[in-house]
Scaffold this active site. Structure first.
Site, PDB file in Angstrom:
ATOM      1  N   GLY A  99      54.771 -66.631  24.197  1.00 14.10           N
ATOM      2  CA  GLY A  99      55.180 -67.471  25.333  1.00 14.10           C
ATOM      3  C   GLY A  99      54.002 -67.747  26.250  1.00 14.10           C
ATOM      4  N   ASP A 151      55.036 -61.227  32.201  1.00  9.43           N
ATOM      5  CA  ASP A 151      56.446 -61.238  32.590  1.00  9.43           C
ATOM      6  C   ASP A 151      56.942 -59.792  32.716  1.00  9.43           C
ATOM      7  OD1 ASP A 151      56.793 -60.424  29.984  1.00  9.43           O
ATOM      8  OD2 ASP A 151      57.988 -62.148  29.358  1.00  9.43           O
ATOM      9  N   HIS A 152      58.260 -59.610  32.776  1.00  8.18           N
ATOM     10  CA  HIS A 152      58.834 -58.267  32.940  1.00  8.18           C
ATOM     11  C   HIS A 152      58.401 -57.310  31.818  1.00  8.18           C
ATOM     12  CE1 HIS A 152      61.526 -60.950  30.757  1.00  8.18           C
ATOM     13  NE2 HIS A 152      61.924 -59.908  30.066  1.00  8.18           N
ATOM     14  N   HIS A 171      34.110 -65.996  18.425  1.00 10.41           N
ATOM     15  CA  HIS A 171      34.268 -67.259  17.692  1.00 10.41           C
ATOM     16  C   HIS A 171      35.000 -68.338  18.491  1.00 10.41           C
ATOM     17  CE1 HIS A 171      33.709 -65.361  13.406  1.00 10.41           C
ATOM     18  NE2 HIS A 171      32.693 -65.138  14.229  1.00 10.41           N
ATOM     19  N   HIS A 220      30.324 -72.299  16.150  1.00  8.21           N
ATOM     20  CA  HIS A 220      31.571 -72.124  16.906  1.00  8.21           C
ATOM     21  C   HIS A 220      31.599 -73.013  18.159  1.00  8.21           C
ATOM     22  CE1 HIS A 220      32.607 -69.000  14.163  1.00  8.21           C
ATOM     23  NE2 HIS A 220      31.461 -68.371  14.408  1.00  8.21           N
ATOM     24  N   CYS A 272      52.937 -60.819  27.518  1.00  6.51           N
ATOM     25  CA  CYS A 272      54.407 -60.874  27.542  1.00  6.51           C
ATOM     26  C   CYS A 272      54.883 -60.074  26.333  1.00  6.51           C
ATOM     27  CB  CYS A 272      54.933 -62.310  27.580  1.00  6.51           C
ATOM     28  SG  CYS A 272      54.540 -63.322  26.145  1.00  6.51           S
ATOM     29  N   GLY A 273      56.149 -60.170  25.991  1.00  6.48           N
ATOM     30  CA  GLY A 273      56.665 -59.329  24.917  1.00  6.48           C
ATOM     31  C   GLY A 273      55.930 -59.537  23.604  1.00  6.48           C
ATOM     32  N   THR A 274      55.868 -60.783  23.146  1.00  2.27           N
ATOM     33  CA  THR A 274      55.173 -61.106  21.892  1.00  2.27           C
ATOM     34  C   THR A 274      53.779 -61.679  22.117  1.00  2.27           C
ATOM     35  OG1 THR A 274      55.977 -63.379  21.902  1.00  2.27           O
ATOM     36  CG2 THR A 274      57.362 -61.736  20.793  1.00  2.27           C
ATOM     37  N   GLY A 275      53.511 -62.115  23.324  1.00  2.00           N
ATOM     38  CA  GLY A 275      52.261 -62.815  23.641  1.00  2.00           C
ATOM     39  C   GLY A 275      52.367 -64.307  23.396  1.00  2.00           C
TER      40      GLY A 275
HETATM   41  C1  RB5 Z   1      61.025 -61.715  27.134  1.00  2.00           C
HETATM   42  O1  RB5 Z   1      62.188 -61.116  26.689  1.00  2.00           O
HETATM   43  C2  RB5 Z   1      60.250 -62.323  25.989  1.00  2.00           C
HETATM   44  O2  RB5 Z   1      60.898 -63.447  25.520  1.00  2.00           O
HETATM   45  C3  RB5 Z   1      58.858 -62.660  26.418  1.00  2.00           C
HETATM   46  O3  RB5 Z   1      58.242 -61.520  26.928  1.00  2.00           O
HETATM   47  C4  RB5 Z   1      57.935 -63.174  25.340  1.00  2.00           C
HETATM   48  O4  RB5 Z   1      57.972 -62.367  24.214  1.00  2.00           O
HETATM   49  C5  RB5 Z   1      58.080 -64.590  24.987  1.00  2.00           C
HETATM   50  O5  RB5 Z   1      57.266 -65.170  24.264  1.00  2.00           O
END
Ligand code: RB5
Length: 144
Positions: free
Chosen positions: A70, A8-9, A98, A133, A65-68
């Site tokens: 999503g 994403d962005h 694994h 595994h 993505c930001g946290t991975g």
């Molecule tokens: C975007 O702001 C953020 O929500 C997305 O990158 C991600 O972290 C979601 O899981």
């Protein structure tokens, strides 16, 4: 070897740099977007990558993505996908050795680009160990 990338962005910069790195290694890539840093929704890019993987149009995927989370949550809705989150090289190694992750997922807002690149290099260089595994990953799909 063809690798699909999606982000994403929050992942736009890292994804672009990884595509350049992989091209230099002679690895073909498919960019599933996003194509700018404009705010967008990770699922719009995760689903096309997962579908391409299930159809055999790409061999592996990298999703960011930001946290991975999503990306990982969305990708793992697909039966043919094993998407694993990594934020360090030992986890990147283990997620292939694994879990035989066919998509490497990373959290752009929590690791440096240098670490993301190290994770990619490690994950690509690691082979699935099989054995016990193999039995474990065979139990991942919902048994009907
Ligand atoms: C975007 O702001 C953020 O929500 C997305 O990158 C991600 O972290 C979601 O899981």
């Amino acid at each position: 070897m063809k690798i699909g990338l999606a982000g994403d962005h929050a992942a736009f910069e890292y994804k672009g740099k990884l595509i350049k790195y992989l091209a230099k290694q002679g690895i073909e890539t498919v960019d599933f977007g996003a194509y700018s840093e404009e705010s967008c929704d990770y699922a719009d890019f995760a689903h096309p990558l997962a579908e391409a993987l299930e159809k055999g149009e790409i061999d592996l995927g990298i999703a960011i993505c930001g946290t991975g989370n999503g990306m990982a949550i969305t990708l793992n809705k697909h039966q043919g996908v094993r998407a694993g989150l990594a934020w360090g090289t030992e986890i990147a190694r283990l997620v292939k050795a694994h879990n035989n992750a066919n998509v490497l997922v990373m959290p752009a807002r929590f690791i440096s680009y240098r670490m993301a690149l190290s994770c990619v290099k490690t994950w690509l260089a690691t082979s699935f160990e099989g054995g016990r595994h193999e039995r474990r990953i065979a139990k991942i799909p919902i048994q009907k």
